[in-house]
Design a protein around this motif. Structure first.
Motif, PDB file in Angstrom:
ATOM      1  N   ASN A 100      42.047  64.322 -82.342  1.00  0.00           N
ATOM      2  CA  ASN A 100      42.924  65.300 -81.694  1.00  0.00           C
ATOM      3  C   ASN A 100      44.333  64.761 -81.459  1.00  0.00           C
ATOM      4  OD1 ASN A 100      42.334  63.508 -79.590  1.00  0.00           O
ATOM      5  ND2 ASN A 100      42.440  65.143 -78.057  1.00  0.00           N
ATOM      6  N   TRP A 109      52.740  77.049 -85.273  1.00  0.00           N
ATOM      7  CA  TRP A 109      51.573  77.382 -86.081  1.00  0.00           C
ATOM      8  C   TRP A 109      52.003  78.243 -87.249  1.00  0.00           C
ATOM      9  CZ3 TRP A 109      46.412  75.941 -84.879  1.00  0.00           C
ATOM     10  CH2 TRP A 109      46.297  75.185 -83.697  1.00  0.00           C
ATOM     11  N   VAL A 119      44.692  71.875 -89.047  1.00  0.00           N
ATOM     12  CA  VAL A 119      44.021  71.842 -87.748  1.00  0.00           C
ATOM     13  C   VAL A 119      42.606  72.360 -87.925  1.00  0.00           C
ATOM     14  CG1 VAL A 119      44.075  72.596 -85.344  1.00  0.00           C
ATOM     15  CG2 VAL A 119      46.218  72.322 -86.612  1.00  0.00           C
ATOM     16  N   LEU A 153      43.199  67.103 -85.760  1.00  0.00           N
ATOM     17  CA  LEU A 153      44.345  67.223 -86.654  1.00  0.00           C
ATOM     18  C   LEU A 153      44.128  66.316 -87.862  1.00  0.00           C
ATOM     19  CD1 LEU A 153      47.123  66.856 -83.930  1.00  0.00           C
ATOM     20  CD2 LEU A 153      46.474  68.983 -85.049  1.00  0.00           C
ATOM     21  N   SER A 199      47.929  77.941 -80.143  1.00  0.00           N
ATOM     22  CA  SER A 199      47.357  78.558 -81.329  1.00  0.00           C
ATOM     23  C   SER A 199      47.397  80.082 -81.170  1.00  0.00           C
ATOM     24  CB  SER A 199      45.908  78.096 -81.532  1.00  0.00           C
ATOM     25  OG  SER A 199      45.105  78.458 -80.420  1.00  0.00           O
ATOM     26  N   VAL A 204      49.152  72.559 -79.082  1.00  0.00           N
ATOM     27  CA  VAL A 204      49.659  71.356 -79.742  1.00  0.00           C
ATOM     28  C   VAL A 204      50.952  70.943 -79.044  1.00  0.00           C
ATOM     29  CG1 VAL A 204      50.676  70.404 -81.845  1.00  0.00           C
ATOM     30  CG2 VAL A 204      48.595  71.763 -81.981  1.00  0.00           C
ATOM     31  N   LEU A 237      46.438  67.658 -79.995  1.00  0.00           N
ATOM     32  CA  LEU A 237      45.761  68.944 -79.872  1.00  0.00           C
ATOM     33  C   LEU A 237      44.932  68.945 -78.588  1.00  0.00           C
ATOM     34  CD1 LEU A 237      44.954  71.678 -81.318  1.00  0.00           C
ATOM     35  CD2 LEU A 237      42.982  70.422 -82.197  1.00  0.00           C
TER      36      LEU A 237
END
Length: 382
Positions: free
Chosen positions: A3, A16, A71, A78, A324, A331, A341
């Motif tokens: 992460n 994103w 992701v 990640l 997200s 993130v 993350l």
């Protein structure tokens, strides 16, 4: 995959990428894999983030780059290696905006803005240029803020020189070009409906009617506030709300504004937190803050109470935060070259009931009732 990953360059911007943009890349990888398949988690999540940053003028030896990383939402990790990378010419990509559906990225460089096709970054083709100068934003100086509206039909840019610009997309027809909007434009945000654009800089926030191309309100700071960032969202009743993150001598502050009267609703002090980055989840439930010390704080937008705190998420100041699209995770990126993350914890809702207080009140009620009955002689002392 983990992460937290280090990508080798100071990261200043993150966002994103729409699923439609990465689907063809993931499907192509699956076709080219030796056994004809890919892990179910990688192919099912179809999520990627784009990161931008670098070493600046180049004397450090660190290139200025844009990278795309996968992701995995099932393992909450990640990818260590990017699935796409391009070295940017013309300076550090300091700010960026991802188009909500077209797979287009606009990056702000020291003097101009450039356009990148995300598909070309992930699947470069011989003879195809990976970057293109946006003519209407050429030689205009550094743009400190870039934003598309939710439909992707309007692009806004805010300059270090204080100029606010609004364009139709993709025609780039100028809707607004206000040279004295602020001393410098630090942040921009479109309302959920796309009717309003808020620009932030210096002591003021200005509210622009996009269709009329005029300012309709100015939002002023109070006392020692210094406005830092702004975001629109929607509350539980479906009404639009504007959040402004501010710095004060006592710490960070989050101010909520009514989007009809443009008056303050309330403010919440985040004592001892120095805000360096701010964002709101797409579902409007959470506000996220990054600090100069590298911490990440997630609070509930309704109760304004801490939901999650990630101490020392980064070794340096947090430069950007992005939720997200489904609001499941966040993130954060930093000048420490790392992306982290953070999964949003699912906690039981209490509907606003403070149970410790309820229990205390119940005990007090029993004590008072007991002594009242003793005074009346209804019960006697043992």
């Amino acid at each position: 995959m983990a992460n937290t990953q280090t990508y080798g360059f100071p990261i200043y911007a993150a966002d994103w990428i729409p699923e439609e943009t990465v689907r063809s890349k993931i499907d192509k990888d699956k076709e080219n894999s030796k056994d004809g398949s890919e892990s179910s988690s990688s192919s099912s999540s179809r999520s990627c983030i784009v990161l931008a940053g670098g070493g600046g003028e180049g004397r450090s030896g660190i290139p200025n780059v844009i990278v795309i990383c996968r992701v995995d939402l099932e393992s909450n990790s990640l990818s260590e290696q990017p699935v796409g990378r391009v070295v940017v010419t013309g300076g550090l990509p300091y700010r960026m905006a991802v188009h909500p559906s077209e797979g287009i990225l606009i990056c702000a460089l020291p003097e101009s803005c450039k356009r990148f096709d995300l598909e070309n970054i992930m699947r470069p083709r011989e003879g195809v240029e990976l970057e293109e100068v946006v003519n209407e934003l050429e030689d205009v100086g550094l743009q400190l803020a870039l934003a598309f509206n939710q439909e992707g039909s309007v692009l806004a840019a805010g300059g270090e020189d204080g100029t606010s610009r609004i364009f139709e997309w993709p025609s780039m027809k100028t809707l607004l070009n206000e040279s004295k909007a602020h001393a410098e434009v630090k942040n921009l945000t479109f309302s959920e409906s796309g009717k309003f654009l808020v620009s932030l800089g210096g002591p003021l926030c200005r509210v622009w009617d996009v269709n009329a191309s005029t300012a309709v309100a100015s939002l002023s700071k109070e006392k020692d506030e210094m406005f830092a960032s702004c975001r629109f969202s929607v509350d539980n009743a479906g009404n639009e709300v504007l959040y402004i993150a501010a710095k004060t001598e006592r710490g960070g502050s989050i101010i909520t504004w009514d989007t009809t009267s443009w008056k303050r609703r309330h403010s919440k002090l985040l004592k001892n937190y120095s805000i360096s980055a701010f964002n709101v989840s797409p579902d409007g439930r959470f506000l996220a803050f990054g600090t100069l010390e590298g911490d990440v704080l997630i609070i509930s937008s309704t109760k304004m109470k801490t939901h999650q705190f990630v101490k020392k998420a980064h070794l340096g100041l947090v430069t950007a935060l992005t939720f997200s699209p489904d609001s499941r995770c966040l993130v954060s990126v930093s000048i420490d070259s790392r992306a982290k993350l953070t999964v949003i914890e699912q906690k039981a809702e209490t509907n606003g009931i403070d149970w410790p207080v309820v229990v205390l009140m119940f005990v007090l009620l029993l004590v008072v009732s007991y002594y009242f009955l003793m005074v009346k002689g209804i019960i006697g002392e043992e």
